[in-house]
Design an enzyme around this catalytic site. Structure first.
Site, PDB file in Angstrom:
ATOM      1  N   GLU A   1      -3.095   1.387  -5.782  1.00 39.24           N
ATOM      2  CA  GLU A   1      -2.624   2.601  -6.287  1.00 39.24           C
ATOM      3  C   GLU A   1      -2.165   3.413  -7.298  1.00 39.24           C
ATOM      4  O   GLU A   1      -1.599   4.358  -6.756  1.00 39.24           O
ATOM      5  CB  GLU A   1      -3.848   3.253  -5.707  1.00 39.24           C
ATOM      6  CG  GLU A   1      -5.204   2.263  -4.792  1.00 39.24           C
ATOM      7  CD  GLU A   1      -5.669   3.439  -3.673  1.00 39.24           C
ATOM      8  OE1 GLU A   1      -5.728   4.896  -3.945  1.00 39.24           O
ATOM      9  OE2 GLU A   1      -7.050   2.933  -3.869  1.00 39.24           O
TER      10      GLU A   1
ATOM     11  N   GLU B   1     -12.398  -4.539  -2.436  1.00 42.49           N
ATOM     12  CA  GLU B   1     -12.470  -3.805  -2.037  1.00 42.49           C
ATOM     13  C   GLU B   1     -14.671  -3.609  -2.174  1.00 42.49           C
ATOM     14  O   GLU B   1     -15.328  -1.958  -2.455  1.00 42.49           O
ATOM     15  CB  GLU B   1     -12.512  -1.744  -1.647  1.00 42.49           C
ATOM     16  CG  GLU B   1     -10.433  -2.813  -1.595  1.00 42.49           C
ATOM     17  CD  GLU B   1      -9.870  -1.157  -0.478  1.00 42.49           C
ATOM     18  OE1 GLU B   1     -10.428  -0.198  -0.845  1.00 42.49           O
ATOM     19  OE2 GLU B   1      -8.755  -1.037  -1.101  1.00 42.49           O
TER      20      GLU B   1
END
Ligand code: G3I
Length: 363
Positions: free
Chosen positions: A157, A271
């Site tokens: 991220e 995810e």
């Protein structure tokens, strides 16, 4: 004759909804997808110690990610202090059961070793000090689990959300403490370099959410492409896949996988979960949908979205190595039980979405 047919279909329908035991004689997810890619799950400590939950993990999945227990703050909360117990338990579960382990995550702005950024007076350290601390952390963690971890989310991220700057140059990086210390993307390059030094055989991933959003997708694509051209050892892109029943569209998912496939040989959905409201992404501010009951329409929409995601991923099986669900059941979900995001319900029973995925439903 007509009555017989009706009865036959009614019984078939019934057998589809009879819960966990019904699947014992049926194919598991990992078996159904053995010619395409691995099927993974993010686990917590309960999932690997409770006997019902751990048999479900063993039965359905051939790749595991530690939901929280291998993150920087979990294993290295203070300088010189290492807390391996929970991460070791997950690694041992994988070793004992011959399940592959996805390493998650070496560097992230969240759940980070905050101490790495500061000196004793709580001033930000120089980038040289930060890099030395990152190097020690990455080498130590990667070396400890080298025998069982087959790939690492090296940087998580690092790209920011939001529209492009309308007035010229787009600054694509999240304005994290890493960024504040370095002023450019050197910390990402260094993290990959340290991971490669520590394990030349691990597949190294850049992992992010909202990865199908065209603006963010292009930021990720451009960064990885440029870094690879400069020799940074990035092998794969992790598409987190925190989606919802409304989006992303099949076209946006397809466009993202296709673009990433131009520049890397390995893509993982890292995810996956599909919420029943309009929120998406990995941010920690989300609605728990307190007391909300899932409607028939939402169930159907979720099945359609799961079918779509898996159909697109099967079409990219040449580069797609693994699709991981983020948590085992709705009860374990980081989103809370009332977002109903997973194929197993709060009693660990397969929903119809599970069968749609397993049986390659084309909804
Ligand atoms: O460990 C503490 C515990 O000591 C304390 O009593 C308790 C009270 O709230 O909190 C516990 O920490 C929680 C931790 O999970 C472990 O359970 C944190 O509050 C909670 O914020 C944390 O959430 C995790 C989140 O990452 C943190 O950023 C979620 O479980 C986890 O599913 C989530 O996973 C991330 C991926 O790593 C990266 N992509 C996005 C994804 C979702 O945010």
């Amino acid at each position: 004759m007509i009555m017989k047919k009706i009865l036959f279909f009614a019984l078939c329908g019934l057998s589809v909804f009879t819960g966990a035991n019904a699947q014992d004689s049926e194919k598991s997810l990992k078996e159904a997808y053995k010619d395409y890619f691995m099927i993974g799950v993010a686990v917590n400590q309960r999932n690997i110690s409770d006997s019902m939950q751990s048999s479900l993990v063993r039965r359905e999945f051939n790749s595991i990610t530690a939901e929280n227990d291998m993150k920087p703050v979990s294993v290295h909360p203070e300088e010189g202090k290492w807390t391996w117990e929970k991460a070791d338990r997950i690694a041992n579960f994988c070793r004992q059961n011959g399940i592959k382990l996805r390493g998650h995550a070496l560097m992230w702005h969240n759940q980070m070793c905050e101490w790495m950024f500061y000196d004793k007076q709580h001033n930000l350290v120089s980038k040289e000090v930060l890099f030395e601390r990152m190097r020690e952390h990455i080498h130590t963690v990667v070396n400890r689990y080298k025998d069982v971890v087959y790939c690492w989310d090296v940087f998580n991220e690092a790209i920011k959300d939001g529209p492009r700057n309308p007035e010229g140059m787009d600054q694509p990086l999240r304005e994290s403490t890493f960024y504040k210390i370095c002023g450019n993307d050197e910390y990402i390059r260094k993290a990959f370099q340290f991971a490669r030094e520590a394990d030349p055989n691990a597949i190294l991933f850049y992992n992010d959410y909202n990865e199908c959003d065209p603006v963010k997708r292009d930021r990720i694509y451009e960064m990885v492409k440029e870094m690879k051209a400069a020799g940074v050892p990035i092998d794969g892109i992790g598409m987190q896949g925190h989606y919802n029943i409304y989006g992303p569209s099949e076209e946006d998912i397809e466009a993202a996988v296709s673009k990433y496939a131009e520049i890397v040989d390995h893509i993982h959905v890292t995810e996956l979960d599909i919420r029943v409201n309009k929120e998406m992404g990995g941010q920690l501010r989300f609605s728990r949908n307190e007391n909300a009951k899932i409607t028939e329409e939402q169930k159907q929409m979720q099945e359609v979205k799961y079918a779509t995601v898996f159909r697109v991923m099967r079409q990219h099986a040449d580069k797609m190595d693994c699709v991981t669900f983020w948590n085992l059941s709705d009860r374990d979900s980081w989103l809370g039980v009332n977002n109903y995001p997973l194929p197993f319900d709060k009693e660990y029973k397969p929903k119809n979405a599970y069968r749609v995925i397993r049986d390659f439903g084309n909804k």
